[in-house]
Design an enzyme around this catalytic site. Sequence first.
Site: not given
Length: 532
Positions: A369, A252-253, A194, A497, A338, A200
């Site tokens: 399990h 963003g999400r 965005k 950050k 978030e 990253e």
Amino acid sequence: MWDELRAHHAQVADRRFEALVDADRAAAFSAQAGDMLLDYAKTNIDATGRALLIDLLEQTGVAAKRDAMFSGLPINETEGRAVLHTALRNIDGGPIEVGGRDIMPEVLDTLARMENFANDVRNGRFAGQGGKITDVVNIGIGGSDLGPAMAVKALAPYHDGPRCHFVSNVDPADIAGVLRGCDPATTLVIVASKTFTTIETMTNARTAQAWMGQVVADPGAQFAALSTAEDKTAAFGIDPSRVFGFEDWVGGRYSMWGPIGLSLMIAIGVDGFRSFLRGAQAMDTHFKVAKWSENLPALLALVGIWHNQICGHATRAVLPYDNLLSRLPAYLQQLEMESNGKGVSMDGADLEVPSGPVVWGEPGTNGQHAFYQLIHQGTRVIPCEFLVAARGHEDDLHHQHQLLVANCLAQSEALMRGRDLDAARAKIADRFAGDELERQARHRVFAGNRPSVTIAYPKLTPFVLGQIIALYEHRVFVEGVVLGINSFDQWGVELGKELATNLQPVVEGTQSADGKDGSTAALVGFLQKNGV
Ligand code: F6P
């Protein structure tokens, strides 16, 4: 308003809710949106509790806030932005105005450009420098990764396009592993960010550019960008014809419905993608028109609030009995945590109740399990959310699907019923006696009375996936409004950050660790001694 709910909880907390589950309860404590069912009968919510919870929605003005969101008002107050991911799936709807301007023509224009590009990639009109695109690598992180990665996995039975890969972590192991399996001459790299500044993503994008540049003459020609920052995509060298933009009113999400969903569109085709949007749009309409007692997002939110803020259960497990949804828990971790992991309300005051819960999970039956031991016999109650399809995609293996469904239903039944000491004794009375029988029996007791909800649907199609994701988005929205927080900012990610940027030269050894705390300096020292 919280006090009444707390008082009601105090009255009912010790009862066994299994006693409530008579023949009528399943109908009274479930609701449907289209052919999707939400069953919350296996909880300790009764008619009084539900009425009090619905009061909470009324008193906190959820309806007005919902209408404000859909109509483009700037409800993301800390960032001064509208919240209109719903516009991205408003494909059959009317105009939506932001600041007096109808945004739908632009949304539909971008959708059409995406569709043309996706079709071109799929049919070979857009090719790599070595021929038809065989692989698509989406480079992005957080909301620019989790949504499309989860959905591409979920809709694998509908893939008929090139292979899709996702690179998110700055750890070089991530990108190296993906690129190793791709041919630079037939790979399309999609840089999804965005802001187009995320360290990253930009680091991985440059690595991919260099990898491609070793083989093809013009790597930029095999790059596309998905971003709100068109100046930055141009500076990176990506032609505007392959840049798909969106506005800052898409968080963003919440962004997989627009350009960030391009990899999904390429994987399943434009019709499948439109069907995914239509599923979400159907849930939007349901959220807008269904009364609270029949409204799936509202009910799921009320169950969440009851368990977290009222009963004090700090986590919730998302347990898809649908292997295709294996990335759903990871996706929901960002969407829910978030959005609602905040300690102050919109006006800056401390929250008077806990913030949103820790969300975690794995697909059933794998979880059974692994960690279900703790869910059944641990000392903390973990409300569970099961998701299950009536049918899988493997018709020839339907007997396996039936076994999967039986396991799903068995787990919610076991959580509710448990097994008391008498029943535990009876199970092993043929093998043990006396004190040993008592001791052994206690290990086989299940407290039960553990709540769960089940979301059931006919089959995981693109439409149904759209419904599920929009259901969770609106659930998060309702919970956020009730808590009085802003579900659409994420200031809590900033400090780390900033400190990472400060630490980079220290780790690289171009700056000393002086001024850092003793622990951080010692860790840097250890890692440097070992070759960082
Ligand atoms: O750091 C958090 C975050 O801002 C998320 O909210 C977002 O989804 C992610 O980073 C990626 O951001 P971008 O799409 O701008 O690269």
